[in-house]
Design an enzyme around this catalytic site. Structure first.
Site, mmCIF file in Angstrom:
data_model
loop_
_atom_site.group_PDB
_atom_site.id
_atom_site.type_symbol
_atom_site.label_atom_id
_atom_site.label_comp_id
_atom_site.label_asym_id
_atom_site.label_seq_id
_atom_site.Cartn_x
_atom_site.Cartn_y
_atom_site.Cartn_z
ATOM 1 N N HIS A 20 0.859 -1.196 0.000
ATOM 2 C CA HIS A 20 0.000 0.000 0.000
ATOM 3 C C HIS A 20 0.886 1.234 0.000
ATOM 4 O O HIS A 20 1.386 1.654 1.049
ATOM 5 C CB HIS A 20 -0.921 -0.048 1.233
ATOM 6 N N HIS A 22 1.318 4.995 -2.311
ATOM 7 C CA HIS A 22 0.926 5.905 -3.402
ATOM 8 C C HIS A 22 2.195 6.561 -3.918
ATOM 9 O O HIS A 22 2.883 7.243 -3.138
ATOM 10 C CB HIS A 22 -0.031 6.978 -2.882
ATOM 11 N N GLU A 203 -10.954 3.588 6.328
ATOM 12 C CA GLU A 203 -9.863 4.457 6.817
ATOM 13 C C GLU A 203 -10.512 5.549 7.658
ATOM 14 O O GLU A 203 -10.235 5.680 8.842
ATOM 15 C CB GLU A 203 -9.086 5.053 5.632
ATOM 16 N N ASP A 281 1.985 3.942 2.917
ATOM 17 C CA ASP A 281 0.940 4.819 2.363
ATOM 18 C C ASP A 281 1.545 6.007 1.597
ATOM 19 O O ASP A 281 1.653 5.956 0.370
ATOM 20 C CB ASP A 281 0.010 5.296 3.485
ATOM 21 N N ASP A 282 1.916 7.063 2.309
ATOM 22 C CA ASP A 282 2.496 8.268 1.683
ATOM 23 C C ASP A 282 3.723 8.683 2.496
ATOM 24 O O ASP A 282 3.691 9.681 3.237
ATOM 25 C CB ASP A 282 1.452 9.394 1.694
HETATM 26 N N1 ADE Z 1 -4.377 9.009 -1.496
HETATM 27 C C1 ADE Z 1 -3.139 9.071 -1.007
HETATM 28 N N2 ADE Z 1 -3.120 8.687 0.272
HETATM 29 C C2 ADE Z 1 -4.391 8.360 0.602
HETATM 30 C C3 ADE Z 1 -5.010 7.891 1.781
HETATM 31 N N3 ADE Z 1 -4.326 7.657 2.905
HETATM 32 N N4 ADE Z 1 -6.336 7.682 1.749
HETATM 33 C C4 ADE Z 1 -7.034 7.907 0.646
HETATM 34 N N5 ADE Z 1 -6.486 8.339 -0.488
HETATM 35 C C5 ADE Z 1 -5.186 8.569 -0.519
HETATM 36 ZN ZN ZN Z 2 -3.597 4.891 0.811
#
Ligand code: ADE
Ligand code: ZN
Length: 342
Positions: A20, A22, A203, A281-282
């Site tokens: 997971h 992005h 989430e 995630d990010d």
């Molecule tokens: N796009 C990038 N990070 C995200 C996240 N944590 N939740 C939803 N969309 C996303």
């Molecule tokens: Zn995400």
């Protein structure tokens, strides 16, 4: 060696799999300034330091506004290559051996960047990373759920020339008010075309959205899934189906879905026999890549090496690798664990 240091070394050296991630969320401020400069784009911030001061988010939407603004600096195929390659360089140092990368085409096509510019840059980096670092990867094309189902269909159509480069489709962006059921038809079409399916659910959104992702979209994995724990029947269903949850601990704290890391539910998920995995995630926005996520939960929740091993094994089993690669990776991981579990 001190117990703490020994555990840290174990985590750092363990071969890991990320599910997971992005790619736009790996855009480090230094690279953002460099790419903006070469494209003649002026960012709203004077310096890396000033930009970092806004990385204090009140919720998912607050983060997304900043994340989409940052992505505007990406213009050329080389930009997407550099972004992706710099992520691979980071995870190579963290002993990630396989990753499944999400990209958000609409974030770029809606501001006039051709689909092929985005995917060719990312794909070239994937190929180079395999050669240079031995890291395998799959690509997941995510639809922005705050946009229409029609726009998602158009994106699916744009992907048709690059189908063999894309393993799965996903669903991300602002969750509340945009339930999975909104994308029922486009997910059905994607499944018909042979894509695997994932969706962010639970989430910020309620357990009902996780039910919809399971029963209406028929996903292969749930991204996040935290709020499933509010619904006992759903917990039982996820466990019975061995449905993978791609959990992102530092993200949950940064976006204030979990008050503090000590309250993170990942240990509870394992206790419920849910197929939880650890992901970043990010990472450029949330304070760390996969190792920092593992280190944070291990320290805060007193996890053991067995817990860590289970989380990584879950990620291997939940990955979209082919069967032979999955078996080989699983065997290597088990061997590694036996040698280092003292
Ligand atoms: N796009 C990038 N990070 C995200 C996240 N944590 N939740 C939803 N969309 C996303
Ligand atoms: Zn995400």
């Amino acid at each position: 060696m001190k117990k703490q240091t020994q555990m840290e070394n174990f985590i750092r050296n363990l071969p890991k799999v990320e599910l997971h991630l992005h790619i736009e969320g790996t855009f480090e401020p230094e690279l953002m300034f460099k790419i903006a400069r070469r494209n003649g784009i002026k960012l709203s911030y004077q310096s890396v330091e000033e930009l970092k001061t806004v990385y204090n988010f009140s919720d998912l939407q607050d983060f997304l506004d900043i994340y989409y603004a940052g992505a505007n600096a990406l213009q050329t195929e080389q930009d997407f290559y550099d972004l992706t390659m710099s992520y691979f360089e980071k995870i190579y140092r963290q002993n990630v051996i396989h990753t499944e990368i999400m990209f958000d085409p609409q974030t770029h096509t809606n501001r006039g960047i051709p689909f092929e510019t985005i995917i060719k840059g990312i794909h070239r980096a994937q190929k180079d990373a395999e050669k240079k670092f031995g890291i395998s990867s799959n690509l997941i094309m995510s639809f922005l759920r705050n946009l229409s189902a029609k726009s998602a269909f158009e994106t699916l159509e744009q992907a048709s020339d690059y189908k063999e480069w894309i393993t799965a489709v996903g669903l991300d962006s602002s969750e509340i008010g945009h339930p999975p059921s909104k994308f029922k038809d486009v997910f059905k079409e994607a499944r018909k075309q042979g894509y695997l399916l994932v969706a962010h659910a639970g989430e910020e959104g309620p357990p009902e959205y996780v039910w919809e992702a399971l029963n209406i979209l028929e996903v292969n994995r749930i991204d996040h899934g935290n709020r499933s724990l509010e619904d006992e029947k759903l917990i039982a269903e996820l466990a019975a189906r061995k449905m993978p949850l791609t959990v992102c601990p530092l993200s949950n704290v940064k976006l204030r879905n979990v008050e503090k890391i000590e309250n993170h539910p990942i240990k509870k998920m394992l206790d419920y026999r849910l197929m939880a995995t650890v992901n970043s995630d990010d990472p450029a926005y949330f304070g760390g890549y996969i190792n920092e996520n593992f280190l944070a939960i291990v320290r805060a929740l007193n996890l053991t090496k067995e817990h860590v091993f289970q989380l990584v094994k879950n990620a291997v089993d939940a990955s979209f690798m082919n069967k032979a690669d999955k078996e080989a990776t699983s065997n290597n991981l088990e061997k590694y664990f036996k040698q280092h579990n003292d």
